[in-house]
Design a protein around this motif. Structure first.
Motif, PDB file in Angstrom:
ATOM      1  N   GLU A 281      33.114  40.721  36.888  1.00 28.75           N
ATOM      2  CA  GLU A 281      33.469  39.391  36.401  1.00 28.75           C
ATOM      3  C   GLU A 281      34.987  39.211  36.380  1.00 28.75           C
ATOM      4  O   GLU A 281      35.510  38.156  36.737  1.00 28.75           O
ATOM      5  N   MET A 282      35.696  40.261  35.965  1.00 28.66           N
ATOM      6  CA  MET A 282      37.163  40.174  35.979  1.00 28.66           C
ATOM      7  C   MET A 282      37.685  40.040  37.405  1.00 28.66           C
ATOM      8  O   MET A 282      38.632  39.283  37.662  1.00 28.66           O
ATOM      9  N   GLU A 283      37.065  40.759  38.334  1.00 30.77           N
ATOM     10  CA  GLU A 283      37.491  40.659  39.729  1.00 30.77           C
ATOM     11  C   GLU A 283      37.334  39.240  40.256  1.00 30.77           C
ATOM     12  O   GLU A 283      38.152  38.751  41.042  1.00 30.77           O
ATOM     13  N   GLU A 284      36.275  38.562  39.818  1.00 25.47           N
ATOM     14  CA  GLU A 284      36.061  37.180  40.232  1.00 25.47           C
ATOM     15  C   GLU A 284      37.223  36.289  39.801  1.00 25.47           C
ATOM     16  O   GLU A 284      37.713  35.451  40.550  1.00 25.47           O
ATOM     17  N   VAL A 285      37.660  36.491  38.557  1.00 24.13           N
ATOM     18  CA  VAL A 285      38.776  35.701  38.025  1.00 24.13           C
ATOM     19  C   VAL A 285      40.070  36.047  38.758  1.00 24.13           C
ATOM     20  O   VAL A 285      40.830  35.167  39.168  1.00 24.13           O
ATOM     21  N   VAL A 286      40.329  37.345  38.944  1.00 21.54           N
ATOM     22  CA  VAL A 286      41.568  37.786  39.595  1.00 21.54           C
ATOM     23  C   VAL A 286      41.624  37.287  41.032  1.00 21.54           C
ATOM     24  O   VAL A 286      42.652  36.771  41.489  1.00 21.54           O
ATOM     25  N   SER A 287      40.507  37.420  41.740  1.00 20.17           N
ATOM     26  CA  SER A 287      40.499  37.045  43.157  1.00 20.17           C
ATOM     27  C   SER A 287      40.671  35.546  43.365  1.00 20.17           C
ATOM     28  O   SER A 287      41.121  35.109  44.426  1.00 20.17           O
ATOM     29  N   SER A 288      40.312  34.761  42.339  1.00 16.26           N
ATOM     30  CA  SER A 288      40.467  33.302  42.459  1.00 16.26           C
ATOM     31  C   SER A 288      41.855  32.823  42.050  1.00 16.26           C
ATOM     32  O   SER A 288      42.159  31.645  42.155  1.00 16.26           O
ATOM     33  N   THR A 289      42.710  33.744  41.597  1.00 13.21           N
ATOM     34  CA  THR A 289      44.081  33.388  41.230  1.00 13.21           C
ATOM     35  C   THR A 289      44.892  33.122  42.498  1.00 13.21           C
ATOM     36  O   THR A 289      44.764  33.834  43.491  1.00 13.21           O
ATOM     37  N   LEU A 290      45.709  32.101  42.471  1.00 16.77           N
ATOM     38  CA  LEU A 290      46.525  31.709  43.619  1.00 16.77           C
ATOM     39  C   LEU A 290      47.342  32.894  44.133  1.00 16.77           C
ATOM     40  O   LEU A 290      47.934  33.634  43.341  1.00 16.77           O
ATOM     41  N   ASN A 291      47.350  33.071  45.447  1.00 22.67           N
ATOM     42  CA  ASN A 291      48.134  34.088  46.168  1.00 22.67           C
ATOM     43  C   ASN A 291      47.507  35.480  46.169  1.00 22.67           C
ATOM     44  O   ASN A 291      48.105  36.419  46.689  1.00 22.67           O
ATOM     45  N   VAL A 292      46.308  35.642  45.595  1.00 25.16           N
ATOM     46  CA  VAL A 292      45.622  36.937  45.646  1.00 25.16           C
ATOM     47  C   VAL A 292      44.722  36.978  46.875  1.00 25.16           C
ATOM     48  O   VAL A 292      43.848  36.128  47.051  1.00 25.16           O
ATOM     49  N   ALA A 293      44.933  37.998  47.731  1.00 20.01           N
ATOM     50  CA  ALA A 293      44.104  38.153  48.928  1.00 20.01           C
ATOM     51  C   ALA A 293      42.825  38.909  48.595  1.00 20.01           C
ATOM     52  O   ALA A 293      41.730  38.483  48.958  1.00 20.01           O
ATOM     53  N   GLU A 294      42.957  40.036  47.933  1.00 23.70           N
ATOM     54  CA  GLU A 294      41.796  40.798  47.485  1.00 23.70           C
ATOM     55  C   GLU A 294      42.208  41.687  46.322  1.00 23.70           C
ATOM     56  O   GLU A 294      43.399  41.885  46.065  1.00 23.70           O
ATOM     57  N   CYS A 295      41.214  42.217  45.627  1.00 16.62           N
ATOM     58  CA  CYS A 295      41.545  42.976  44.424  1.00 16.62           C
ATOM     59  C   CYS A 295      40.426  43.936  44.056  1.00 16.62           C
ATOM     60  O   CYS A 295      39.299  43.824  44.552  1.00 16.62           O
ATOM     61  N   ALA A 296      40.756  44.863  43.182  1.00 18.09           N
ATOM     62  CA  ALA A 296      39.770  45.723  42.525  1.00 18.09           C
ATOM     63  C   ALA A 296      40.188  45.822  41.064  1.00 18.09           C
ATOM     64  O   ALA A 296      41.376  45.955  40.766  1.00 18.09           O
ATOM     65  N   VAL A 297      39.227  45.719  40.166  1.00 22.07           N
ATOM     66  CA  VAL A 297      39.488  45.943  38.743  1.00 22.07           C
ATOM     67  C   VAL A 297      38.720  47.185  38.327  1.00 22.07           C
ATOM     68  O   VAL A 297      37.507  47.274  38.544  1.00 22.07           O
ATOM     69  N   ILE A 298      39.424  48.139  37.777  1.00 19.18           N
ATOM     70  CA  ILE A 298      38.800  49.390  37.354  1.00 19.18           C
ATOM     71  C   ILE A 298      39.110  49.639  35.879  1.00 19.18           C
ATOM     72  O   ILE A 298      40.067  49.092  35.336  1.00 19.18           O
TER      73      ILE A 298
ATOM     74  N   VAL B 271      46.125  42.913  46.181  1.00 20.66           N
ATOM     75  CA  VAL B 271      46.831  42.714  47.447  1.00 20.66           C
ATOM     76  C   VAL B 271      47.206  41.241  47.537  1.00 20.66           C
ATOM     77  O   VAL B 271      46.358  40.365  47.328  1.00 20.66           O
ATOM     78  N   VAL B 272      48.485  40.967  47.840  1.00 20.85           N
ATOM     79  CA  VAL B 272      48.980  39.593  47.891  1.00 20.85           C
ATOM     80  C   VAL B 272      48.677  38.973  49.251  1.00 20.85           C
ATOM     81  O   VAL B 272      48.712  39.648  50.285  1.00 20.85           O
ATOM     82  N   ARG B 273      48.369  37.680  49.239  1.00 23.80           N
ATOM     83  CA  ARG B 273      48.158  36.961  50.496  1.00 23.80           C
ATOM     84  C   ARG B 273      49.412  37.029  51.357  1.00 23.80           C
ATOM     85  O   ARG B 273      50.524  36.883  50.849  1.00 23.80           O
ATOM     86  N   SER B 274      49.232  37.229  52.641  1.00 17.22           N
ATOM     87  CA  SER B 274      50.384  37.281  53.539  1.00 17.22           C
ATOM     88  C   SER B 274      51.032  35.905  53.645  1.00 17.22           C
ATOM     89  O   SER B 274      50.369  34.872  53.544  1.00 17.22           O
TER      90      SER B 274
ATOM     91  N   GLU C 222      55.635  37.409  38.479  1.00 14.09           N
ATOM     92  CA  GLU C 222      55.039  36.083  38.267  1.00 14.09           C
ATOM     93  C   GLU C 222      53.544  36.116  38.545  1.00 14.09           C
ATOM     94  O   GLU C 222      52.733  35.571  37.780  1.00 14.09           O
ATOM     95  N   LEU C 223      53.160  36.780  39.653  1.00 10.87           N
ATOM     96  CA  LEU C 223      51.746  36.894  39.982  1.00 10.87           C
ATOM     97  C   LEU C 223      51.005  37.680  38.911  1.00 10.87           C
ATOM     98  O   LEU C 223      49.904  37.297  38.485  1.00 10.87           O
TER      99      LEU C 223
ATOM    100  N   CYS D 273      48.690  46.076  39.148  1.00 13.48           N
ATOM    101  CA  CYS D 273      49.411  46.893  40.125  1.00 13.48           C
ATOM    102  C   CYS D 273      49.241  46.250  41.504  1.00 13.48           C
ATOM    103  O   CYS D 273      48.113  46.122  41.999  1.00 13.48           O
ATOM    104  N   ILE D 274      50.345  45.830  42.096  1.00  7.03           N
ATOM    105  CA  ILE D 274      50.303  45.153  43.389  1.00  7.03           C
ATOM    106  C   ILE D 274      50.545  46.179  44.500  1.00  7.03           C
ATOM    107  O   ILE D 274      51.531  46.922  44.476  1.00  7.03           O
ATOM    108  N   VAL D 275      49.610  46.235  45.440  1.00  6.32           N
ATOM    109  CA  VAL D 275      49.659  47.223  46.524  1.00  6.32           C
ATOM    110  C   VAL D 275      49.593  46.506  47.868  1.00  6.32           C
ATOM    111  O   VAL D 275      49.235  45.330  47.953  1.00  6.32           O
ATOM    112  N   ASP D 276      49.910  47.236  48.932  1.00  9.69           N
ATOM    113  CA  ASP D 276      49.865  46.655  50.272  1.00  9.69           C
ATOM    114  C   ASP D 276      48.445  46.557  50.800  1.00  9.69           C
ATOM    115  O   ASP D 276      48.109  45.648  51.556  1.00  9.69           O
ATOM    116  N   ARG D 277      47.597  47.506  50.399  1.00 15.32           N
ATOM    117  CA  ARG D 277      46.208  47.510  50.855  1.00 15.32           C
ATOM    118  C   ARG D 277      45.377  48.370  49.922  1.00 15.32           C
ATOM    119  O   ARG D 277      45.914  49.216  49.189  1.00 15.32           O
ATOM    120  N   LEU D 278      44.063  48.151  49.941  1.00 11.89           N
ATOM    121  CA  LEU D 278      43.134  48.891  49.091  1.00 11.89           C
ATOM    122  C   LEU D 278      42.409  49.943  49.920  1.00 11.89           C
ATOM    123  O   LEU D 278      42.067  49.703  51.082  1.00 11.89           O
TER     124      LEU D 278
END
Length: 646
Positions: A512-529, A545-548, A556-557, A579-584
């Motif tokens: 459920e948290m991933e759903e919220v995070v992934s719908s945030t502007l500029n988020v390409a993909e995510c994992a919540v652990i 991972v930030v949208r290219s 800010e993100l 934690c913002i990373v280049d890829r998962l």
């Protein structure tokens, strides 16, 4: 308690469950006694005490008055945040509850209707629950820490005829306006309740008026009394929503008859408390502990219960729990390890305890999350009494593994919740369904039938119930937890095996948290652990991972993500780190390696699966975790050299 010791009692409960539980059913008051202990419904599910007629509110209040205890205290309200203490006798409770029940009746709420309760920790929350039970309405209490979006989901699922709320909750440094959140939730929900009953606390919170509003005090004052409505033992008492791996809350149903029998038994058998003594479960009515042991178990068994509006620290300090125990002569207490860790951090030498007479406290119970050995031993040393870690779930409704203090107790083993409670034929299974050896970790299951008081079904979703709990290991209830049993029969729970995490005793869905995070502007993909936390047991970590092509700053993100989770799920989620990373890291089929990410964050051993798409990404993740302070700058991961072929 019976003179039977635990081994014999446990054996009887497993080998002759119908006989065992019919004996316990004799200890509560029935309008009509059940014809059988256990029957099977059309879906092959177990039902307890079919044919029995009773009323849970009657058991909690009227029955004690009928036995001449009307002027004894039933409820103690202690609120250090408002500096208020109030005690209610059974007679006073009956007047309050019966009037509210009659008021709900006049609003058209009848047997089988649902009512959502969204209240702070005040006596009126207890009155609301009992008033619903009195008229056979099904209540669904929603924890006040949930945001309007979460409340709206529950409104749409439960479809309440009415909502009962208050103008505000109060914490150490702020007023929390409840009524605007209820209005916001109703605006978001498809189902629209007919009435919102509002208790005005007069604490200065914003109270927007709506056409559907009814003033709580006006309703109660204008109402007379109403007799308890007989209900079937198998009728639902309440719905309590818990997080599921899909992100959609699951409505756990609790029946009336099995629930009352099991809780009444547990008060003496598990907690070792006698009727008339003060029992304090320092939880919230929005959680299963609050339902079972602030309200129903304590009151049905005839114990004075404490409803506490405050925190273990800063209300005013880390002495508040000890003050409550001393002032109200609490004999048995129950709280979460998180609360004790917070107290220990503020008062490591236990100096604040020494101000108070704690000689009346007989046992201290801990549950809601795994208790670490250091916390257990610290509390044992400071209190000088048995400290009992035990384990259960929203689904079970009462303890599944415990040191049963009503029988001859077992020696404590730190890290273990001790042994299965009577009625729970608990086993550890391997992936293939065979039984694990001693000390071999596997899946925690309970052989059916489950004892009374456990969930008979999910609200409106039998298919999800069967698929989620009964299908993976046929003939067993699957708990969703992993663990092992040692050579002495002690049970160790190691944690969830799905994407549900335990934050300070609160089960929350990372999906459920991933759903919220992934719908945030500029988020390409995510994992919540969920990562280990010294205070709360686990806290969520968002790996993003930030949208290219975007120019958003990391800070800010992160702030936007944290705020989005707070707004959509609520402060209870405790997401404070991004934690913002280049890829998962993923498998070649695209599955994110969440288990590996958790292990790296926790400094645990991990094995890279043979299907990993690019092993080099793990080094990148470790480097980012170091930069963010998630792991030590000296850490290099705990990779096992052999690549898994699983």
């Amino acid at each position: 308690m019976s003179s039977l010791q635990y081994p014999m009692a446990f054996r009887r409960s497993i080998e002759s469950p119908d006989e065992f539980w019919m004996e316990q059913a004799e200890k509560i008051h029935w309008f009509e006694k059940p014809k059988a202990a256990r029957t099977i419904d059309e879906n092959g599910l177990d039902l307890w005490f079919s044919g029995g007629k009773m009323n849970t509110c009657y058991l909690a209040i009227d029955h004690h008055i009928a036995k001449g205890r009307g002027e004894e205290h039933a409820l103690i309200y202690d609120s250090p945040v408002t500096q208020t203490t109030r005690k209610y006798t059974y007679n006073e409770m009956l007047d309050e509850v019966s009037r509210l029940a009659k008021g709900l009746d006049t609003l058209g709420v009848t047997k089988g209707d649902t009512v959502v309760i969204y209240m702070p920790m005040i006596p009126e929350a207890v009155f609301a629950m009992l008033a619903c039970a009195r008229i056979g309405a099904i209540h669904s209490v929603v924890f006040g820490g949930f945001a309007p979006h979460e409340l709206a989901l529950r409104i749409d699922d439960a479809k309440p005829k009415a909502i009962i709320t208050a103008t505000s909750g109060i914490e150490i440094d702020r007023i929390i306006p409840y009524k605007p959140m209820v209005d916001d939730a109703i605006s978001k929900s498809i189902h629209k309740p007919e009435h919102v009953v509002v208790f005005n606390r007069r604490l200065g919170a914003v109270r927007p008026d709506a056409e559907y509003d009814i003033d709580y005090k006006t309703l109660v004052k204008a109402s007379g009394h109403i007799a308890p409505v007989p209900v079937d033992a198998t009728d639902p008492l309440y719905i309590l929503y818990t997080s599921g791996t899909t992100g959609k809350p699951k409505g756990i149903i609790r029946d009336n008859g099995g629930h009352a029998v099991a809780l009444n038994y547990s008060m003496s058998a598990v907690y070792g408390v006698n009727p008339g003594e003060v029992f304090w479960a320092a939880s919230d009515v929005g959680w299963v502990v609050g339902h079972s042991y602030i309200v129903y178990g304590s009151l049905i068994h005839g114990n004075t219960t404490v409803i506490f509006e405050g925190k273990p620290i800063r209300t005013p300090d880390a002495s508040t729990f000890w003050r409550v125990i001393s002032e109200h002569n609490v004999r048995v207490m129950f709280t979460a390890p998180t609360a004790i860790r917070a107290i220990k951090k503020e008062d490591p030498n236990g100096d604040l305890m020494k101000q108070f007479d704690l000689s009346g406290l007989r046992y201290q119970f801990l549950a809601g999350e795994r208790c670490d050995s250091a916390t257990l031993h610290w509390l044992e040393e400071k209190l000088g009494i048995p400290v009992i870690d035990h384990w259960w779930q929203t689904e079970s409704g009462w303890p599944m593994v415990a040191n049963m203090m009503g029988y001859a107790p077992h020696p404590v083993k730190a890290g273990s919740a001790t042994k299965p409670v009577c009625g729970y034929d608990l086993k550890i299974l391997r992936e293939d369904g065979t039984e694990a050896d001693p000390n071999e970790e596997g899946y925690v299951v309970v052989q059916r039938p489950l004892p009374p008081g456990t969930l008979p079904n999910l609200w409106g979703d039998t298919e999800r119930f069967i698929k989620g709990y009964l299908t993976r290991f046929p003939g067993f209830y699957f708990s969703g937890d992993g663990g092992y049993i040692d050579e002495d029969g002690y049970v160790y729970i190691t944690g969830r095996v799905d994407d549900v995490i335990n934050v300070a005793g609160h089960r929350l869905s990372t999906a459920e948290m991933e759903e919220v995070v992934s719908s945030t502007l500029n988020v390409a993909e995510c994992a919540v652990i969920g990562v280990n936390d010294e205070l709360k047991g686990q806290i969520p970590l968002a790996i993003v991972v930030v949208r290219s092509g975007t120019n958003v700053q990391n800070h800010e993100l992160s702030a936007n993500i944290i705020n989005a989770v707070r707004v959509e799920i609520g402060p209870v989620a405790s997401l404070k780190k991004v934690c913002i990373v280049d890829r998962l890291p993923k498998t070649r089929s695209g599955k994110i390696l969440r288990k590996t990410l958790r292990a790296i964050a926790d400094g645990a051993e991990y094995t890279l699966p043979s299907t990993i798409d690019d092993p080099a990404i793990i080094d990148e993740i470790i480097a980012r975790f170091k930069e963010e302070g998630i792991i030590s700058s000296a850490a290099n991961g705990n990779k096992i050299d052999t690549i898994s072929q699983s």
